[in-house]
Design an enzyme around this catalytic site. Structure first.
Site, PDB file in Angstrom:
ATOM      1  N   THR A   1       0.810  -1.215   0.000  1.00 36.25           N
ATOM      2  CA  THR A   1       0.000   0.000   0.000  1.00 36.25           C
ATOM      3  C   THR A   1       0.843   1.265   0.000  1.00 36.25           C
ATOM      4  O   THR A   1       0.477   2.272  -0.609  1.00 36.25           O
ATOM      5  CB  THR A   1      -0.927   0.003   1.239  1.00 36.25           C
ATOM      6  OG1 THR A   1      -1.775  -1.148   1.184  1.00 36.25           O
ATOM      7  CG2 THR A   1      -1.796   1.239   1.286  1.00 36.25           C
TER       8      THR A   1
ATOM      9  N   ASP B   1       2.109  -8.123  -4.454  1.00 32.29           N
ATOM     10  CA  ASP B   1       1.115  -8.047  -3.388  1.00 32.29           C
ATOM     11  C   ASP B   1       1.612  -8.938  -2.259  1.00 32.29           C
ATOM     12  O   ASP B   1       2.025 -10.074  -2.493  1.00 32.29           O
ATOM     13  CB  ASP B   1      -0.242  -8.540  -3.899  1.00 32.29           C
ATOM     14  CG  ASP B   1      -1.356  -8.323  -2.887  1.00 32.29           C
ATOM     15  OD1 ASP B   1      -1.298  -8.963  -1.811  1.00 32.29           O
ATOM     16  OD2 ASP B   1      -2.272  -7.545  -3.161  1.00 32.29           O
ATOM     17  N   SER B   2       1.577  -8.446  -1.039  1.00 31.04           N
ATOM     18  CA  SER B   2       2.188  -9.217   0.049  1.00 31.04           C
ATOM     19  C   SER B   2       1.483 -10.552   0.276  1.00 31.04           C
ATOM     20  O   SER B   2       2.060 -11.476   0.844  1.00 31.04           O
ATOM     21  CB  SER B   2       2.223  -8.411   1.343  1.00 31.04           C
ATOM     22  OG  SER B   2       0.931  -8.199   1.859  1.00 31.04           O
TER      23      SER B   2
ATOM     24  N   THR C   1       1.759  -5.099   4.368  1.00 34.47           N
ATOM     25  CA  THR C   1       1.697  -5.443   5.790  1.00 34.47           C
ATOM     26  C   THR C   1       1.264  -6.879   6.068  1.00 34.47           C
ATOM     27  O   THR C   1       1.618  -7.438   7.103  1.00 34.47           O
ATOM     28  CB  THR C   1       0.734  -4.489   6.532  1.00 34.47           C
ATOM     29  OG1 THR C   1      -0.565  -4.566   5.931  1.00 34.47           O
ATOM     30  CG2 THR C   1       1.248  -3.059   6.480  1.00 34.47           C
ATOM     31  N   ASP C   2       0.500  -7.482   5.164  1.00 34.68           N
ATOM     32  CA  ASP C   2      -0.103  -8.781   5.477  1.00 34.68           C
ATOM     33  C   ASP C   2       0.933  -9.852   5.814  1.00 34.68           C
ATOM     34  O   ASP C   2       0.706 -10.692   6.692  1.00 34.68           O
ATOM     35  CB  ASP C   2      -0.988  -9.262   4.326  1.00 34.68           C
ATOM     36  CG  ASP C   2      -2.297  -8.502   4.260  1.00 34.68           C
ATOM     37  OD1 ASP C   2      -2.611  -7.767   5.219  1.00 34.68           O
ATOM     38  OD2 ASP C   2      -3.010  -8.635   3.248  1.00 34.68           O
TER      39      ASP C   2
ATOM     40  N   THR D   1       4.007  -9.592  15.033  1.00 38.39           N
ATOM     41  CA  THR D   1       2.812 -10.191  14.431  1.00 38.39           C
ATOM     42  C   THR D   1       1.875  -9.061  14.017  1.00 38.39           C
ATOM     43  O   THR D   1       1.723  -8.082  14.750  1.00 38.39           O
ATOM     44  CB  THR D   1       2.084 -11.102  15.440  1.00 38.39           C
ATOM     45  OG1 THR D   1       2.917 -12.200  15.785  1.00 38.39           O
ATOM     46  CG2 THR D   1       0.785 -11.644  14.854  1.00 38.39           C
TER      47      THR D   1
ATOM     48  N   THR E   1       2.446 -21.025  21.315  1.00 39.05           N
ATOM     49  CA  THR E   1       1.134 -20.687  21.862  1.00 39.05           C
ATOM     50  C   THR E   1       0.324 -19.846  20.888  1.00 39.05           C
ATOM     51  O   THR E   1       0.871 -19.054  20.116  1.00 39.05           O
ATOM     52  CB  THR E   1       1.272 -19.915  23.195  1.00 39.05           C
ATOM     53  OG1 THR E   1      -0.037 -19.532  23.664  1.00 39.05           O
ATOM     54  CG2 THR E   1       2.130 -18.677  23.044  1.00 39.05           C
ATOM     55  N   GLN E   2      -0.997 -20.019  20.947  1.00 36.48           N
ATOM     56  CA  GLN E   2      -1.907 -19.193  20.168  1.00 36.48           C
ATOM     57  C   GLN E   2      -2.004 -17.775  20.732  1.00 36.48           C
ATOM     58  O   GLN E   2      -2.442 -16.858  20.034  1.00 36.48           O
ATOM     59  CB  GLN E   2      -3.308 -19.812  20.159  1.00 36.48           C
ATOM     60  CG  GLN E   2      -3.397 -21.147  19.461  1.00 36.48           C
ATOM     61  CD  GLN E   2      -4.806 -21.745  19.531  1.00 36.48           C
ATOM     62  OE1 GLN E   2      -5.769 -21.056  19.835  1.00 36.48           O
ATOM     63  NE2 GLN E   2      -4.910 -23.040  19.250  1.00 36.48           N
ATOM     64  N   CYS E   3      -1.599 -17.598  21.978  1.00 41.35           N
ATOM     65  CA  CYS E   3      -1.706 -16.283  22.625  1.00 41.35           C
ATOM     66  C   CYS E   3      -0.704 -15.302  22.020  1.00 41.35           C
ATOM     67  O   CYS E   3       0.393 -15.686  21.615  1.00 41.35           O
ATOM     68  CB  CYS E   3      -1.442 -16.407  24.125  1.00 41.35           C
ATOM     69  SG  CYS E   3      -2.583 -17.502  24.986  1.00 41.35           S
TER      70      CYS E   3
END
Length: 349
Positions: free
Chosen positions: A19, A63-64, A95-96, A172, A284-286
Site C-alpha cells: 500500500t 502483493d504481500s 503489511t499482510d 505479528t 502458543t496461540q496467545c
C-alpha cells in the site's frame, strides 16, 4: 546524529510492493504504484536528511499476499549483493506478510552489521491521512543512524511501524484497520520515535565482528505445516497434517502455555508423527507469553510424546526458523537441537 554522519549516510530503498507505494490516479481514482525513483518528490522531507538514497523496485511489484520464499531469496540476495555500497537498507513491503518476511530475512542474513528496516503503511502515501510518510521517514532515519564508534545503531532486521521499531522476528500483524498494525508482545521496542528517537540499546543485538558481509543462507526447506488446535478438531484433520508424507516438521499452535487435548487418539497421533522422525514444535496461540509444557498435565503429555518447545516464539518466526534450519541440514535431529537455540533474538532464552 552529527552532521558528518548525516552527509555520509547512504541507503538503498527496496520497494517490493504494498500500500505504501500506491497513489490515487486522479483520472479514474484507482490506486496505482508510483515510480520510486521519484521518492523525494512524494516525500520531500527525506531531502532534509542529506542522505544518499537510491531505490530499487521489484518488477512486477508483489502483493504481500503473494509473498513466498523465492521472493525472500531475491530480497536477501539483493541486500547481500549491494551490502558494501550502503550503510543501511529500507524494505517497503505490504503489511499482510511483513512479519513473515522480516522473520525470514533475520535467519537468511547471518552476522548483520547494518540495519535492514521493513516498513509499509495502512493508507497509500499519496492520501492526506497516510501513515506511510511517518513510517518511511522514521525507518530511513533509523537505518542511517550510527553510534559514537561509527557502527550501525541497529544492525538487525526490524519492522518500523507507527513510531515503534521492533525486532522483525518478534512481530505479528494484529490489526487490519488501525495504524498500529503490528505488536511485539514478548519483546519491548528497540526504539520509539517521538520528538526524538529513543533507542533501547540494551536490547539491540550486536555482531561478534563488524567486518565483512553477512553470511547469506538461501537454502530453505518449506516442508512445514501448521496445525492450530481448536475444540472439535477431528482425527482426520490431525492425521492429515501431522502424518502427511510431504512434511518434515509441524508447528502446533496450542492453547495457553502449550496445552492441547489429552484424548488418547490425539496423543497417539503425536507419538506416531514423532516416531516418523518429524519435528513437532509447540507455540502458543496467545499473542503474549511463552510455552512451558511443565506447568500443566496436558502440556507435559505433549512433551513426553516428542513435542519440542517453541518458548515465546511467534508462529511467523517459528515457520521461518524451521524453513532455515531444514534448509541447512537433512538431519531432523540436528535441526531439532538447533530449534532450542536462540539464533537471532527470536526467543527469550
Amino acid at each position: 546524529m552529527n552532521g558528518n554522519t548525516k552527509t555520509k549516510a547512504s541507503l538503498l530503498m527496496i520497494y517490493t510492493g504494498g500500500t505504501i507505494g500506491m497513489k490515487q490516479d486522479p483520472a479514474d481514482m484507482t490506486l496505482k504504484p508510483f515510480n520510486f525513483g521519484q521518492i523525494l518528490e512524494e516525500v520531500p522531507e527525506l531531502g532534509k536528511f542529506a542522505y544518499r538514497i537510491d531505490s530499487f523496485s521489484f518488477d512486477p511489484i508483489i502483493d504481500s499476499s503473494d509473498m513466498e520464499p523465492s521472493l525472500w531469496q531475491a530480497i536477501a540476495s539483493l541486500i547481500h549483493e549491494k551490502y558494501d555500497e550502503y550503510d543501511g537498507f529500507v524494505v517497503l513491503h505490504g503489511t499482510d506478510t511483513m512479519s513473515y518476511s522480516a522473520s525470514a530475512l533475520s535467519f537468511m542474513l547471518e552476522g548483520l552489521t547494518k540495519p535492514v528496516i521493513f516498513t509499509g503503511s495502512q493508507l497509500p502515501i499519496g492520501m492526506p491521512r497516510t501513515d506511510g510518510k511517518e513510517n518511511l521517514i522514521s525507518a530511513v532515519e533509523i537505518a542511517a543512524e550510527k553510534d559514537a564508534d561509527g557502527h550501525a545503531r541497529v544492525p538487525e532486521v526490524c519492522i518500523c511501524f507507527d513510531n515503534m521499531l521492533m525486532r522483525g522476528n518478534r512481530t505479528t500483524k494484529v490489526n487490519a484497520d488501525n495504524f498500529r498494525a503490528f505488536r511485539s508482545e514478548n519483546l519491548p521496542p528497540l526504539a520509539e520515535a517521538g520528538i526524538q528517537i529513543k533507542y533501547n540499546d540494551a536490547l539491540i543485538r550486536k555482531p561478534a565482528c563488524w567486518d565483512g558481509k553477512p553470511r547469506l543462507h538461501l537454502n530453505l526447506d518449506t516442508r512445514v505445516s501448521i496445525l492450530k488446535i481448536h475444540p472439535g478438531i477431528t482425527p482426520q484433520v490431525v492425521s492429515d497434517i501431522l502424518c502427511g508424507e510431504g512434511t518434515r516438521a509441524v508447528i502446533l499452535e496450542t492453547y495457553g502455555s502449550g496445552n492441547a487435548p489429552s484424548r488418547p487418539w490425539f496423543i497417539d497421533m503425536i507419538r506416531r508423527a514423532a516416531g516418523m522422525g518429524k519435528i513437532l514444535l509447540n507455540v502458543t496461540q496467545c499473542l503474549a507469553g511463552s510455552v512451558d509444557m511443565n506447568i500443566y498435565a496436558n502440556g507435559k503429555i505433549l512433551q513426553d510424546a516428542g513435542v519440542s518447545s517453541g518458548y515465546d516464539s511467534t508462529t511467523e518466526s517459528a515457520l521461518a526458523k524451521l524453513f532455515f534450519l531444514l534448509g541447512e541440514t537433512r538431519d531432523n535431529e540436528e535441526a531439532r537441537e538447533m530449534l532450542d537455540c536462540n539464533l537471532r533474538g527470536e526467543i527469550s532464552k
